[in-house]
Design a protein around this motif. Structure first.
Motif, PDB file in Angstrom:
ATOM      1  N   ASN A 165       0.796  -1.223   0.000  1.00 17.48           N
ATOM      2  CA  ASN A 165       0.000   0.000   0.000  1.00 17.48           C
ATOM      3  C   ASN A 165       0.829   1.273   0.000  1.00 17.48           C
ATOM      4  OD1 ASN A 165      -2.439  -1.427   0.057  1.00 17.48           O
ATOM      5  ND2 ASN A 165      -2.333  -1.641   2.297  1.00 17.48           N
ATOM      6  N   ASP A 166       2.144   1.143   0.030  1.00 21.34           N
ATOM      7  CA  ASP A 166       2.982   2.334   0.082  1.00 21.34           C
ATOM      8  C   ASP A 166       3.323   2.876  -1.303  1.00 21.34           C
ATOM      9  OD1 ASP A 166       4.466   0.152  -0.591  1.00 21.34           O
ATOM     10  OD2 ASP A 166       6.210   0.677   0.639  1.00 21.34           O
ATOM     11  N   VAL A 167       2.759   2.279  -2.360  1.00 20.77           N
ATOM     12  CA  VAL A 167       3.015   2.750  -3.725  1.00 20.77           C
ATOM     13  C   VAL A 167       2.230   4.036  -3.953  1.00 20.77           C
ATOM     14  CG1 VAL A 167       2.883   2.212  -6.175  1.00 20.77           C
ATOM     15  CG2 VAL A 167       3.372   0.401  -4.515  1.00 20.77           C
ATOM     16  N   GLU A 168       2.900   5.094  -4.384  1.00 25.31           N
ATOM     17  CA  GLU A 168       2.260   6.393  -4.540  1.00 25.31           C
ATOM     18  C   GLU A 168       2.241   6.876  -5.984  1.00 25.31           C
ATOM     19  OE1 GLU A 168       4.299   9.029  -1.955  1.00 25.31           O
ATOM     20  OE2 GLU A 168       3.565   8.076  -0.116  1.00 25.31           O
ATOM     21  N   LYS A 169       2.779   6.074  -6.908  1.00 22.81           N
ATOM     22  CA  LYS A 169       2.828   6.473  -8.315  1.00 22.81           C
ATOM     23  C   LYS A 169       2.329   5.330  -9.188  1.00 22.81           C
ATOM     24  CE  LYS A 169       6.758   9.605  -7.653  1.00 22.81           C
ATOM     25  NZ  LYS A 169       6.021  10.842  -7.970  1.00 22.81           N
ATOM     26  N   VAL A 170       1.696   5.701 -10.287  1.00 21.17           N
ATOM     27  CA  VAL A 170       1.156   4.707 -11.221  1.00 21.17           C
ATOM     28  C   VAL A 170       1.775   4.932 -12.602  1.00 21.17           C
ATOM     29  CG1 VAL A 170      -0.905   3.687 -12.239  1.00 21.17           C
ATOM     30  CG2 VAL A 170      -1.030   4.728  -9.974  1.00 21.17           C
ATOM     31  N   PRO A 171       2.594   4.004 -13.088  1.00 24.23           N
ATOM     32  CA  PRO A 171       3.113   4.123 -14.458  1.00 24.23           C
ATOM     33  C   PRO A 171       2.006   3.752 -15.463  1.00 24.23           C
ATOM     34  CG  PRO A 171       4.493   2.702 -13.077  1.00 24.23           C
ATOM     35  CD  PRO A 171       3.191   2.887 -12.373  1.00 24.23           C
ATOM     36  N   ILE A 172       1.771   4.601 -16.462  1.00 27.04           N
ATOM     37  CA  ILE A 172       0.717   4.355 -17.455  1.00 27.04           C
ATOM     38  C   ILE A 172       1.320   4.452 -18.845  1.00 27.04           C
ATOM     39  CG2 ILE A 172      -1.502   5.118 -18.367  1.00 27.04           C
ATOM     40  CD1 ILE A 172      -2.150   6.294 -15.661  1.00 27.04           C
TER      41      ILE A 172
END
Length: 739
Positions: free
Chosen positions: A396-403
């Motif tokens: 849950n510590d992921v704060e960025k989403v690669p798209i």
């Protein structure tokens, strides 16, 4: 941005449809909402709400709701490319589940948006108008004048206005042709370059169109396709000039009043020509909303669009600004993939997103068009948005989403774009666009659950009255709470169109549901009161019947129900002229349409109250109660008399003392025993007998204590009276003693 324009969602001024607002109760409201757009002949996608319910769908869905609002494009700079995907993030909390979810909003910007299509130009287009001229097109365009309307207000009249409005937007090098169809086809205008034709003559030719006959949608569509050029691109005649792209498009204008197989055949052919021959189609629904399945099929077909027309005036206005965008696709085969362990939980705003399976890592969109944009304080705004709800990764510590986004342009060239999007830390950090989209999807979900509800308030009659009232109160609470949330969120997003602008239909629908639910509760409360009254009447009837049984009374035949043979409590007259107990005849009529008395078929099942007989029965019962009351009283008196006689017989006999003697004895006992009472002298005749054994007046007075003259006089009189003497008689007694 939107590939579907379902303008039939609202009436003039952005209000809810008049027929919707006119529905008098919950059942008719649900029927209207679910009847405006059926699931359809084409199979609805498995992820859609329509497929989930299987048989019906509310006409309010994610696509047409999000498509009616403007959303900030995220970056207040003008696009430099023909296709630029843009992403924004947001966060939403669920107070009930005590969870929070991340969302990503997707917009597509283009240098051809808004006035850019004028500066950069659009490709030339070969367009064929395929017009339905069957008999159904003579019907009224508006539900208020469906029959007997003037030609200008008919569906065909509106179609003519639409053709002429689009004709004005065609450019010099575009070509046009017009084909009419019912069960046969007629080429009204062969393929003609717009720059060489006389538009006044073309308009006059269009005005001359007449309607009649049956409908063969597929034949009309196929014959329309045959008028398009064979190749999707053509070289310029100028030597050495670049090869300009030309687009081919069929504008299929119909009310879709045909068979299911006919509609399916059109959709199959439409998809094949779009994929293989790049001949695209725009279906213009004249006064009709196509089914959910049909709209999904069109939206998932490359380069195709769907427009529903409910107002010719509004359509003409939109054509002035949107026609060039509506015929200019800017990207095909768009694929958006998520990285960083993120997955898609659900998608909103496009039919393609309905088919996304949970835990998918990418989504696909068949094509996208340029669109008109609007200036605002926050920058450019576009019409509509796509929204995806994220399924968080294991950490849950992921704060960025690669798209990553891939697509092809109109010429077939592939492109790729990569971007990393920051997630919001709090709900307050959500972008305005995503925040608005989230609350609108909640509105769609809530009203859809309400319209498609299959509980007792949806038509079934299970449950007690109190259970039904509780169910209605639950919906009132849900919509009241949502209304407060909607107002707060729209205010935070700076959008007041649900009150003053073109989206008043949303607030009107919410308030209408609350109002109808309150009216339903009031009706149920009145019904409960009637039930209580009926229960009391039934109880009274049972008491009356028990009374008659106890009294061994013969009930007159005319007061008995022919079915139950019991005393009638609520007499009603059926169509056969006989009077029955209401409950008994109602139960009979549930399974039979014949008379219980004559066995003949009843002309109707209407029951009319027999008030005269009801009054007569009430009088009969009242008299019976009165008679029973008298009988009970006489019996009780008789029983009491017998008890007293038995008591007297068992007691010892008593001698009876005359009343005058009882008084004398009582007076004597009351006087103090001071002197001995002498025996009176024998009297003559009857007088001596009547005074025998009594003290004389003088002796009685001698024992009276001293008192006042008046008191002595009164005592003297009382004593004389107790001895049966009068003053004159006492005087003769004294004289007799002196002798």
């Amino acid at each position: 941005m939107a590939r579907t324009k379902q303008t039939a969602r609202k009436s003039s001024g952005g209000c809810a449809p008049r027929r919707q607002l006119a529905t008098p109760n919950i059942r008719s409201f649900r029927t209207f909402m679910a009847s405006q757009q059926a699931v359809g002949t084409a199979t609805a996608s498995t992820g859609s709400r329509a497929a989930a319910k299987g048989t019906k769908s509310s006409y309010i869905n994610y696509e047409n709701t999000l498509g009616e609002f403007r959303f900030p494009l995220g970056i207040p700079t003008e696009a430099q490319q023909e296709f630029e995907p843009r992403f924004q993030t947001g966060r939403s909390s669920n107070a009930t589940a005590k969870t929070e979810s991340h969302f990503v909003g997707i917009n597509f910007a283009s240098k051809l948006d808004n006035a850019g299509i004028v500066r950069h130009g659009r490709p030339c287009i070969d367009v064929v108008f395929v017009v339905d001229v069957s008999g159904s097109m003579t019907c009224g365009f508006n539900e208020n004048d469906f029959y007997g309307c003037s030609p200008e207000k008919s569906k065909l009249g509106v179609a003519k206005r639409c053709i002429k409005a689009m004709l004005q937007q065609l450019q010099h090098h575009d070509t046009i042709s017009v084909l009419l169809f019912n069960t046969s086809t007629t080429v009204l205008i062969p393929q003609t370059q717009v720059g060489t034709m006389d538009k006044a003559d073309v308009n006059a030719t269009i005005d001359s169109i007449q309607s009649g006959g049956g409908t063969d949608l597929h034949k009309g569509y196929v014959d329309g396709l045959s008028l398009l050029p064979k190749a999707s691109t053509r070289k310029s005649t100028a030597k050495g000039a670049p090869t300009p792209l030309r687009m081919s498009r069929v504008m299929f204008m119909t009310d879709m009043q045909s068979s299911l197989d006919d509609e399916k055949a059109v959709l199959r052919t439409l998809k094949k020509h779009a994929v293989r021959m790049k001949q695209y189609t725009t279906i213009v629904g004249i006064g009709v909303d196509l089914s959910v399945g049909t709209v999904e099929t069109l939206s998932c077909t490359p380069g195709c669009k769907y427009i529903s027309v409910s107002s010719a005036t509004e359509f003409e206005e939109s054509v002035l600004t949107d026609f060039a965008h509506d015929v200019t696709p800017i990207a095909f085969d768009i694929t958006i993939s998520l990285g960083g362990g993120f997955k898609i939980a659900k998608g909103f705003g496009s039919p393609e997103l309905n088919v996304i399976k949970p835990s998918a890592t990418n989504l696909k969109i068949s094509s996208e068009f340029s669109c008109r944009t609007y200036a605002s304080a926050a920058g450019a705004e576009g019409q509509g948005i796509l929204l995806i709800k994220l399924q968080n990764p294991a950490t849950n510590d992921v704060e960025k989403v690669p798209i990553t986004t891939t697509w092809k342009d109109l010429a077939g060239t592939s492109h790729t774009s990569r971007i990393v999007v920051d997630l919001c830390r709090t709900v307050a950090d959500s972008s305005r666009a995503v925040r608005k989209a989230i609350v609108l999807t909640k509105y769609v979900d809530l009203q859809a659950d309400y319209v498609l509800d299959d509980d007792e308030i949806g038509g079934n009659t299970k449950g007690t009255t109190q259970t039904k009232i509780a169910a209605h109160a639950k919906w009132i609470d849900a919509f009241t709470q949502f209304d407060a949330t909607l107002k707060a969120e729209m205010k935070a997003c700076g959008d007041d169109t649900i009150y003053k602008g073109n989206n008043k239909n949303i607030e009107q629908t919410v308030q209408q549901i609350i109002r109808l639910e309150k009216a339903e509760i009031k009706g149920l409360q009145q019904e409960a009161a009637k039930e209580a009254k009926a229960a009391a009447a039934k109880k009274k009837l049972l008491e009356d019947r028990s009374l008659m049984d106890a009294a061994d009374c013969d009930i007159p035949e005319e007061y008995r129900c022919p079915i139950s043979s019991q005393l009638i409590a609520d007499p009603v007259v059926a169509a056969d002229g006989y009077t029955y107990e209401r409950d008994s005849i109602a139960k009979w009529l549930e399974t039979s349409d014949r008379s219980p008395m004559t066995n003949l078929k009843l002309s109707s099942k209407t029951l009319k109250p027999n008030r005269a007989l009801k009054s007569a029965i009430a009088t009969f019962v009242a008299e019976l109660k009165k008679k029973k009351s008298h009988v009970s009283g006489a019996s009780a008196a008789k029983h009491t008399g017998r008890a007293r006689a038995a008591t007297a017989a068992s007691a010892p006999a008593k001698t009876t003392t005359p009343r005058s003697k009882r008084r004398a004895v009582a007076t004597t006992k009351a006087l103090p025993d001071l002197v001995e009472m002498p025996e009176p002298s024998p009297a003559r005749g009857r007088r001596s007998r009547s005074t025998a054994g009594k003290p004389d007046a003088a002796s009685a007075l001698a024992i009276v204590p001293h008192t006042t003259p008046r008191a002595a006089k009164n005592s003297k009189r009382r004593a004389a009276s107790s001895l049966g003497e009068t003053p004159r008689r006492s005087k003769r007694l004294r004289e007799h003693k002196e002798m």
